[in-house]
Structure formats: C-alpha cells, structure tokens
Design a protein around this motif. Structure first.
Motif, PDB file in Angstrom:
ATOM      1  N   LEU A 111     -47.091  -0.211  35.337  1.00 32.19           N
ATOM      2  CA  LEU A 111     -46.034  -1.213  35.443  1.00 32.19           C
ATOM      3  C   LEU A 111     -46.260  -2.368  34.470  1.00 32.19           C
ATOM      4  O   LEU A 111     -47.403  -2.705  34.136  1.00 32.19           O
ATOM      5  N   THR A 112     -45.153  -2.967  34.061  1.00 34.09           N
ATOM      6  CA  THR A 112     -45.168  -4.272  33.402  1.00 34.09           C
ATOM      7  C   THR A 112     -44.365  -5.205  34.293  1.00 34.09           C
ATOM      8  O   THR A 112     -43.190  -4.940  34.573  1.00 34.09           O
ATOM      9  N   ILE A 113     -45.002  -6.275  34.737  1.00 32.75           N
ATOM     10  CA  ILE A 113     -44.324  -7.245  35.597  1.00 32.75           C
ATOM     11  C   ILE A 113     -44.193  -8.550  34.818  1.00 32.75           C
ATOM     12  O   ILE A 113     -45.174  -9.064  34.277  1.00 32.75           O
ATOM     13  N   ILE A 114     -42.956  -9.075  34.729  1.00 33.21           N
ATOM     14  CA  ILE A 114     -42.690 -10.303  33.977  1.00 33.21           C
ATOM     15  C   ILE A 114     -42.409 -11.430  34.963  1.00 33.21           C
ATOM     16  O   ILE A 114     -41.450 -11.349  35.736  1.00 33.21           O
ATOM     17  N   ASN A 115     -43.258 -12.466  34.935  1.00 29.06           N
ATOM     18  CA  ASN A 115     -43.055 -13.570  35.875  1.00 29.06           C
ATOM     19  C   ASN A 115     -42.031 -14.569  35.330  1.00 29.06           C
ATOM     20  O   ASN A 115     -41.605 -14.457  34.166  1.00 29.06           O
ATOM     21  N   PRO A 116     -41.583 -15.555  36.131  1.00 26.55           N
ATOM     22  CA  PRO A 116     -40.524 -16.490  35.688  1.00 26.55           C
ATOM     23  C   PRO A 116     -40.879 -17.306  34.462  1.00 26.55           C
ATOM     24  O   PRO A 116     -39.996 -17.852  33.809  1.00 26.55           O
ATOM     25  N   ASP A 117     -42.164 -17.410  34.121  1.00 26.61           N
ATOM     26  CA  ASP A 117     -42.574 -18.127  32.919  1.00 26.61           C
ATOM     27  C   ASP A 117     -42.525 -17.239  31.680  1.00 26.61           C
ATOM     28  O   ASP A 117     -42.801 -17.697  30.583  1.00 26.61           O
ATOM     29  N   GLY A 118     -42.175 -15.965  31.877  1.00 21.31           N
ATOM     30  CA  GLY A 118     -42.097 -15.050  30.750  1.00 21.31           C
ATOM     31  C   GLY A 118     -43.393 -14.301  30.473  1.00 21.31           C
ATOM     32  O   GLY A 118     -43.457 -13.484  29.541  1.00 21.31           O
ATOM     33  N   LYS A 119     -44.430 -14.566  31.245  1.00 22.14           N
ATOM     34  CA  LYS A 119     -45.706 -13.891  31.034  1.00 22.14           C
ATOM     35  C   LYS A 119     -45.639 -12.458  31.539  1.00 22.14           C
ATOM     36  O   LYS A 119     -45.119 -12.195  32.621  1.00 22.14           O
ATOM     37  N   GLU A 120     -46.167 -11.530  30.759  1.00 21.13           N
ATOM     38  CA  GLU A 120     -46.178 -10.116  31.130  1.00 21.13           C
ATOM     39  C   GLU A 120     -47.532  -9.744  31.725  1.00 21.13           C
ATOM     40  O   GLU A 120     -48.577 -10.024  31.139  1.00 21.13           O
ATOM     41  N   ILE A 121     -47.495  -9.127  32.885  1.00 21.60           N
ATOM     42  CA  ILE A 121     -48.714  -8.666  33.565  1.00 21.60           C
ATOM     43  C   ILE A 121     -48.690  -7.146  33.595  1.00 21.60           C
ATOM     44  O   ILE A 121     -47.733  -6.538  34.074  1.00 21.60           O
ATOM     45  N   GLN A 122     -49.723  -6.542  33.060  1.00 22.03           N
ATOM     46  CA  GLN A 122     -49.834  -5.079  33.053  1.00 22.03           C
ATOM     47  C   GLN A 122     -50.673  -4.643  34.250  1.00 22.03           C
ATOM     48  O   GLN A 122     -51.758  -5.177  34.486  1.00 22.03           O
ATOM     49  N   THR A 123     -50.176  -3.677  34.999  1.00 22.10           N
ATOM     50  CA  THR A 123     -50.928  -3.175  36.148  1.00 22.10           C
ATOM     51  C   THR A 123     -50.551  -1.720  36.401  1.00 22.10           C
ATOM     52  O   THR A 123     -49.636  -1.180  35.773  1.00 22.10           O
ATOM     53  N   THR A 124     -51.270  -1.101  37.306  1.00 23.03           N
ATOM     54  CA  THR A 124     -51.004   0.282  37.708  1.00 23.03           C
ATOM     55  C   THR A 124     -50.977   0.340  39.229  1.00 23.03           C
ATOM     56  O   THR A 124     -51.765  -0.354  39.893  1.00 23.03           O
TER      57      THR A 124
END
Length: 228
Positions: free
Chosen positions: A175-188
């Motif tokens: 997954l790529t999760i994008i938070n409200p600040d625009g930061k992308e978090i990569q996780t599985t």
C-alpha cells in the motif's frame, strides 16, 4: 469599502466637549485609518456632508483596459476627482479615451499620485479561496485508489473502507497511504481483520478493512494499491 451616513471622524478628531466642532461635514476631510482586527493600515477615510466613506488603500485603475471595456459594452467611466487638480486627470483621461494607446495609458498610470490595483478585473480572486477550502493534497486519484482512512489507533491498527469495485484488499498487499499533509507512507498489509474483528484473508467492496498500524497515518488519509 464602507459607507455610513453618520459622522465618524469628528468624535475622534475633536474633543467631544467642544460644542463648536461637533461635525466636519461642512468640508471634505480625509484621514488615514488602521484596522484593529488585522495588520492592515493606511485606509483613506473621508467625511463629507453626506457621511463617512472608507476606501481601499489602493485606487481601482483600469485605464489600460479601456478598449476592452468598450467591447464589453461600457458607456460611462467614473473618475475619482480627489486628485484631479494635481494631475489634470479629466483632460488626460478624455484624451486617452479619444485616442487610446496602451503606452499612454501606462504613462498616465505612472503619473497618478496614488497606488493602484485592478481589483477583480480578469482574475476573480475569490477563486483562490477554493484551494484553501479543499485540501489539494487529498484530491482523489482514481487509479489504484482503495479508500479513505476512517480511524487510526496508534501503534495498533488502521481502519479504512474498501471503495474499489475492481480490487479486493488482501493479506500481503503493498500500500501507499497519503496523509493530509501530502506525505506518502509505504506499508504492506501484514494483518487483516473485518469489522467484526475476525482475521480474514480478504476484504471486498464497501467492507471495512482493519490493518496493521503505519507511522504518521491519520484519519482522512487516502489508501492506494502500491504498484512498484
């Protein structure tokens, strides 16, 4: 910007107990005012026999657009006469309208003894507010979109609903999760539960997915299938 039939300058400028000077309306008097609610200052405030007027710090100026205004159906042009004596403004404007050129208009603009602004002409500045009302970093990208995060329990779990009609959320999905600040978090997805808290191998369309926690993810973050 503002008009009232009341006399607002006299009570401030003159002593309230001075019976001979309770109004300034017999003459045109101009002062500069500031705002208590913002750092803005220098607003011209004029009091006449008609009341008190407050103006923008910059005058509205469209003389270089006269030809365009004519094509739009403009028949009359209103000129502020406060500076007319110093610049022969009426005659200069009359000559410009009769024999228009962009160069002459800009020369007249430089000659004008006040700062100017074109206001809303050509650009409706209210449009710029929409980017503030709507977080552009959270504008949905349909490709690989899975859903929005509903709730995050720190160090424990992330809950989101699978909005995709074509994709099933599964164990091991990157997954790529994008938070409200625009930061992308990569996780599985290492753990997956349904809304009943049961361990499952997959979650379908319009079903809640409860997955493992990932740092800096918050509610309203967007979840996407990561395609490497």
């Amino acid at each position: 910007l503002f008009y009232t039939p009341r006399s607002l300058l006299a009570p401030v400028v003159f002593d309230h107990d001075d019976e001979k000077k309770q109004t300034m309306r017999s003459d045109v008097t101009e002062y500069l005012a500031s705002s208590e609610e913002s750092p803005h200052k220098g607003f011209p405030v004029v009091e006449t026999k008609h009341g008190t007027f407050m103006f923008h710090v910059k005058d509205h100026w469209l003389m270089e657009h006269v030809e365009e205004l004519k094509t739009m159906g403009l028949d009359d042009l209103r000129i502020d006469l406060r500076f007319g004596k110093e610049t022969n403004l009426i005659q200069d404007v009359s000559n410009l309208v009769a024999n228009f050129s962009k160069e002459k208009a800009l020369e007249l603009k430089e000659k004008y003894p006040a700062d100017v602004i074109r206001g809303f002409f050509h650009v409706n500045k209210t449009d710029s507010l929409f980017t503030k009302l709507k977080n552009m970093k959270l504008q949905r990208k349909d490709e690989n979109y899975l859903g929005d995060v509903y709730e995050v329990i720190k160090e424990k779990q992330i809950i989101f609903m699978n909005r995709s009609r074509s994709k099933t959320v599964t164990l091991g999905m990157p997954l790529t999760i994008i938070n409200p600040d625009g930061k992308e978090i990569q996780t599985t997805i290492r753990s997956l539960k349904n809304s009943s808290g049961e361990d499952v191998a997959s979650v379908g369309h319009e079903e809640l997915a409860v997955i493992n926690f990932a740092g800096t993810v918050v509610a309203r973050s967007q979840v996407y299938l990561r395609v490497d």
